[in-house]
Design a protein around this motif. Sequence first.
Motif, PDB file in Angstrom:
ATOM      1  N   HIS A   1       0.647  -1.265   0.033  1.00 51.09           N
ATOM      2  CA  HIS A   1       0.083   0.050   0.149  1.00 51.09           C
ATOM      3  C   HIS A   1       0.917   1.157   0.115  1.00 51.09           C
ATOM      4  O   HIS A   1       0.234   2.504  -0.093  1.00 51.09           O
ATOM      5  CB  HIS A   1      -1.010   0.036   1.118  1.00 51.09           C
ATOM      6  N   ASN A   2       2.136   1.119   0.037  1.00 46.29           N
ATOM      7  CA  ASN A   2       2.909   2.218   0.080  1.00 46.29           C
ATOM      8  C   ASN A   2       2.802   3.200  -1.310  1.00 46.29           C
ATOM      9  O   ASN A   2       2.656   2.629  -2.476  1.00 46.29           O
ATOM     10  CB  ASN A   2       4.413   1.779  -0.199  1.00 46.29           C
ATOM     11  N   GLU A   3       2.777   4.408  -1.103  1.00 47.89           N
ATOM     12  CA  GLU A   3       2.201   5.319  -2.286  1.00 47.89           C
ATOM     13  C   GLU A   3       3.163   5.109  -3.695  1.00 47.89           C
ATOM     14  O   GLU A   3       2.916   5.157  -4.569  1.00 47.89           O
ATOM     15  CB  GLU A   3       2.365   6.782  -1.757  1.00 47.89           C
TER      16      GLU A   3
ATOM     17  N   GLN B   1       2.355   1.698  -5.285  1.00 47.46           N
ATOM     18  CA  GLN B   1       1.145   1.917  -5.913  1.00 47.46           C
ATOM     19  C   GLN B   1       1.381   2.702  -7.216  1.00 47.46           C
ATOM     20  O   GLN B   1       0.543   2.375  -8.198  1.00 47.46           O
ATOM     21  CB  GLN B   1      -0.054   2.717  -4.865  1.00 47.46           C
ATOM     22  N   LYS B   2       2.241   3.824  -7.293  1.00 44.72           N
ATOM     23  CA  LYS B   2       2.188   4.314  -8.461  1.00 44.72           C
ATOM     24  C   LYS B   2       2.874   3.446  -9.499  1.00 44.72           C
ATOM     25  O   LYS B   2       2.579   3.507 -10.723  1.00 44.72           O
ATOM     26  CB  LYS B   2       3.281   5.461  -8.185  1.00 44.72           C
TER      27      LYS B   2
END
Length: 438
Positions: free
Chosen positions: A73-75, A78-79
């Motif tokens: 779920h780390n941004e 996710q990117k």
Amino acid sequence: MDYLVIGLGITGISTVKTLSKKGLNVYAYDSNISSKEDEPEELKDLKYTLIFDLEEVISKEIICIKSPGIPPHNELIQKISSRGIEIVSDLEMAYRLFGDRNLISITGTNGKTTTTMLVNHILNESGKSSIAIGNIGVGMLWEIYSNPEVDYFVIESSSFQLDSTTTFRTKVAAFTNISPDHSDWHGSFDAYFKAKQNIFKNQNPDDKLILNIDDKRLCKLKNEIKSEIISISLEDKNALFYYDKPFIYRGGKRIIDARKLRIPGLHNVQNVLVAAAITNALNISDEDIERACYSFNAVEHRIEFVRELDEVKFYNDSKGTNVDSTIKALSSFENPIILIAGGYDKKVSFKEMFEQYGDRIKKLILMGETASQMQEEAKGVKDINIVKDMKEAVELSYKVMDKGDVVLLSPACASWGMYKNYMDRGNEFKDLVNNLGD
């Protein structure tokens, strides 16, 4: 195909070194590295590209290998995932690059470090060459790449690593047990359990899976397992490897006297059962397995004896980073226990620990984020103190201890926020204990 390594800790450095030496095109990114001057020393002479803006590469056809500690779920992750880029772990890359080597994988909530080190010990003592790698703090890819003559690599496989696998497979694998842990990282127990199941997902009928049939959750997986199941049990004599106090048996043949083991506790008997099953599957003789088990000492930071002072024994169980592992540590002693616990909050309950073994805890010394929660849930423990750090905890334990007590560091929590890792925590405890009485 290009490769992007995210995170330059032990895993990332090992991965960059290996991919670079294999002549592959490698990019590396670490949010804590803002300039070339901060580049890790081990990577300075290698052919790879250290980048500071992911946009430079994430539009390319690329495979991303992320550090196991970075959650899905780390941004940033996710990117990358939103761009359709495949994200894998070093465990997956180990199979893709070195699937022809003799890899052994071990997972479970608890016991995997001791079991990994014991399997490694048995193999080496029996005349094979073996290296323990993976979640024990050893970058696996570089060890495999730089040791082409080694017979076996025994991999402690964490849920973090298994979560990012798609084709990973070993011919011999083991699933020791499962209990709630790392819900903060995976999002739920179900997600954590599902990640662990990748240990056997790609095995075929010719492969072997050592399975602890005392664990009801693991037993329910039997219909999903395609490989040959080798059962181990502390309770069921129908298992291929079982314990009937004080002996360990293989198919009815007595092979190990548990009283001669140097590692305490019933949970360690279970670890020996798993290790014996793994090495038997690798055609190691019963005699070699028995001899090696008797010479094996406790893994550092896992119920590790530190010293005896004024007839009080001190044990370092900093590797006890969840409730179940601390339960096992508490069950290993019959003497009154001064327990030092607490740490990073993984959003779990500690009630079971105190319900089962609260009566063995003479004094409870708490620190870290979970101190207040533990104090509230420690029903039946009458003497509780919250301290600010390890120094105060050790000094307090020394002040209140009596002849015959056990002082046990077994936090039931991760070390993050107070320490870099559980090893730093355990080493500080040992240093403080070894300086007591000076």
